[in-house]
Write an enzyme that holds these catalytic residues in place. Sequence first.
Site, mmCIF file in Angstrom:
data_model
loop_
_atom_site.group_PDB
_atom_site.id
_atom_site.type_symbol
_atom_site.label_atom_id
_atom_site.label_comp_id
_atom_site.label_asym_id
_atom_site.label_seq_id
_atom_site.Cartn_x
_atom_site.Cartn_y
_atom_site.Cartn_z
ATOM 1 C CB CYS A 111 -0.955 -0.005 1.181
ATOM 2 S SG CYS A 111 -2.010 -1.455 1.224
ATOM 3 C CG HIS A 247 -3.243 3.478 2.688
ATOM 4 N ND1 HIS A 247 -3.835 3.147 1.489
ATOM 5 C CD2 HIS A 247 -3.164 2.324 3.407
ATOM 6 C CE1 HIS A 247 -4.092 1.842 1.487
ATOM 7 N NE2 HIS A 247 -3.702 1.330 2.638
ATOM 8 C CG ASN A 277 -6.649 -0.871 1.798
ATOM 9 O OD1 ASN A 277 -6.026 -0.402 0.848
ATOM 10 N ND2 ASN A 277 -6.058 -1.338 2.882
HETATM 11 N N1 COA Z 1 -18.251 -9.081 9.786
HETATM 12 C C1 COA Z 1 -18.711 -9.392 11.007
HETATM 13 N N2 COA Z 1 -17.904 -9.685 12.020
HETATM 14 C C2 COA Z 1 -16.592 -9.690 11.811
HETATM 15 C C3 COA Z 1 -16.044 -9.387 10.557
HETATM 16 C C4 COA Z 1 -16.936 -9.069 9.517
HETATM 17 N N3 COA Z 1 -16.516 -8.754 8.290
HETATM 18 N N4 COA Z 1 -14.702 -9.456 10.648
HETATM 19 C C5 COA Z 1 -14.416 -9.798 11.906
HETATM 20 N N5 COA Z 1 -15.554 -9.939 12.601
HETATM 21 C C6 COA Z 1 -15.719 -10.316 14.008
HETATM 22 C C7 COA Z 1 -14.556 -11.080 14.549
HETATM 23 O O1 COA Z 1 -14.670 -12.448 14.250
HETATM 24 C C8 COA Z 1 -14.684 -10.814 16.027
HETATM 25 O O2 COA Z 1 -15.670 -11.658 16.549
HETATM 26 P P1 COA Z 1 -15.499 -12.320 18.014
HETATM 27 O O3 COA Z 1 -15.425 -11.146 18.945
HETATM 28 O O4 COA Z 1 -16.692 -13.137 18.127
HETATM 29 O O5 COA Z 1 -14.210 -13.077 17.939
HETATM 30 C C9 COA Z 1 -15.235 -9.387 16.091
HETATM 31 O O6 COA Z 1 -15.774 -9.133 14.776
HETATM 32 C C10 COA Z 1 -14.205 -8.340 16.394
HETATM 33 O O7 COA Z 1 -13.079 -8.604 15.604
HETATM 34 P P2 COA Z 1 -11.800 -7.695 15.656
HETATM 35 O O8 COA Z 1 -10.744 -8.286 14.795
HETATM 36 O O9 COA Z 1 -11.501 -7.406 17.105
HETATM 37 O O10 COA Z 1 -12.398 -6.372 14.995
HETATM 38 P P3 COA Z 1 -11.708 -4.996 14.852
HETATM 39 O O11 COA Z 1 -12.523 -3.959 15.480
HETATM 40 O O12 COA Z 1 -10.249 -5.053 15.213
HETATM 41 O O13 COA Z 1 -11.781 -4.755 13.279
HETATM 42 C C11 COA Z 1 -10.461 -4.874 11.288
HETATM 43 C C12 COA Z 1 -11.129 -5.651 12.410
HETATM 44 C C13 COA Z 1 -9.794 -5.855 10.358
HETATM 45 C C14 COA Z 1 -11.513 -4.072 10.543
HETATM 46 C C15 COA Z 1 -9.426 -3.898 11.915
HETATM 47 O O14 COA Z 1 -8.604 -4.584 12.827
HETATM 48 C C16 COA Z 1 -8.575 -3.226 10.894
HETATM 49 O O15 COA Z 1 -9.033 -2.435 10.107
HETATM 50 N N6 COA Z 1 -7.248 -3.471 10.907
HETATM 51 C C17 COA Z 1 -6.349 -2.883 9.936
HETATM 52 C C18 COA Z 1 -6.427 -3.649 8.652
HETATM 53 C C19 COA Z 1 -5.789 -2.914 7.499
HETATM 54 O O16 COA Z 1 -5.867 -1.729 7.408
HETATM 55 N N7 COA Z 1 -5.144 -3.660 6.587
HETATM 56 C C20 COA Z 1 -4.548 -3.136 5.416
HETATM 57 C C21 COA Z 1 -3.362 -2.323 5.720
HETATM 58 S S1 COA Z 1 -2.706 -1.586 4.312
#
Ligand code: COA
Length: 320
Positions: A111, A247, A277
């Site tokens: 990215c 980004h 993204n």
């Molecule tokens: N729909 C519904 N539930 C979802 C889900 C989705 N698409 N994805 C994850 N969950 C669930 C998980 O399984 C978890 O459930 P649990 O509590 O029963 O285990 C719950 O939601 C919370 O998951 P968590 O990983 O703690 O969520 P979060 O608030 O951290 O959000 C991301 C997850 C991936 C959106 C976030 O961590 C993020 O944006 N990270 C950066 C990723 C990124 O930018 N990557 C590219 C970089 S260039």
Amino acid sequence: MTAKIVGIGTCVPETVVTNDDLAKFVDTDDGWIRSRTGIRERRISKKEGTCELAAGAARRALAAAGVKPEELDIIILGTSTPDRNFPSDACSVQAAIGAANAVAFDISAACSGFIFALGIAQAFFQSGVYRTALIIGAETVSKVTDWSDRSTCVLFGDGAGAAVLKADERGLVDMTMGSDGTKGDILACTSRTLGNFLTGAGPKLGLMTMDGQAVFRFAVRKVPESIELLLERNGIKKEEIRYYVLHQANERIVEAAAKRLGEPMEKFPMTIDRYGNTSSASIPLLLDDMIGKDMLKTGDRIVISGFGAGMTWGAALLEW
Ligand code: COA
């Protein structure tokens, strides 16, 4: 001499995929995706490859800049999802647009690809080797997405953005780039392989894997840190920055960065709701959107900032 952006162009696939569309085949819902990421929909390629999107963006950037393809000295294309391992997508774009006099190559910085391409072009400009460049961020992330993994598949989209750069007295003021390979595993995609005939290992389909929370923590620390560094070493106060063009990975990452910088959200335009993204394409896509809304005026100071797999990051201070 420095690099000045004289034209921006973008190209996205036709097909719009909404959160509800994804909820039909993976256990998720529109409410979760919107509240955790800010994404409403993304473009997913049905037939357009990375090169086609990149060439489309390149043609529009050249038209916006009033530059002919033959005038280009260099084409640098940042992608993690090239159509072919070789030749490079940059060479395919060169052929598609008729940039016969350019040297062309791809770079792999995920990215951060657009920012790293800008940094490489800048070095050529400063040394006087080249004077006209085309930098591109182009991705079809959909082809390495694990469509059964709800924690990653809802985040990404396909698209391309390009910028024509010309050597000028003003433009790119300063930039910073960095990498931390020790964090490589938190966001990765292994190569596809047909197996190994010596060991008998079978074929493997390389798909993206991610520790979302680790990436989140990395981004909310690194993005403001690199921006602060850039402003400090140039003696620029935050009030002098018109916009922070970050980004587009997650709306909450942008909000957290704004909070850490102590800057109002009005200074952080976004397109994540429409495109998700798009990796290396997200910054030029956002700049293009801002140009379309007439948000950028000559002399405006803006910061662009990206981060991605590697882990890699970069920020640039520009005078528009
Ligand atoms: N729909 C519904 N539930 C979802 C889900 C989705 N698409 N994805 C994850 N969950 C669930 C998980 O399984 C978890 O459930 P649990 O509590 O029963 O285990 C719950 O939601 C919370 O998951 P968590 O990983 O703690 O969520 P979060 O608030 O951290 O959000 C991301 C997850 C991936 C959106 C976030 O961590 C993020 O944006 N990270 C950066 C990723 C990124 O930018 N990557 C590219 C970089 S260039």
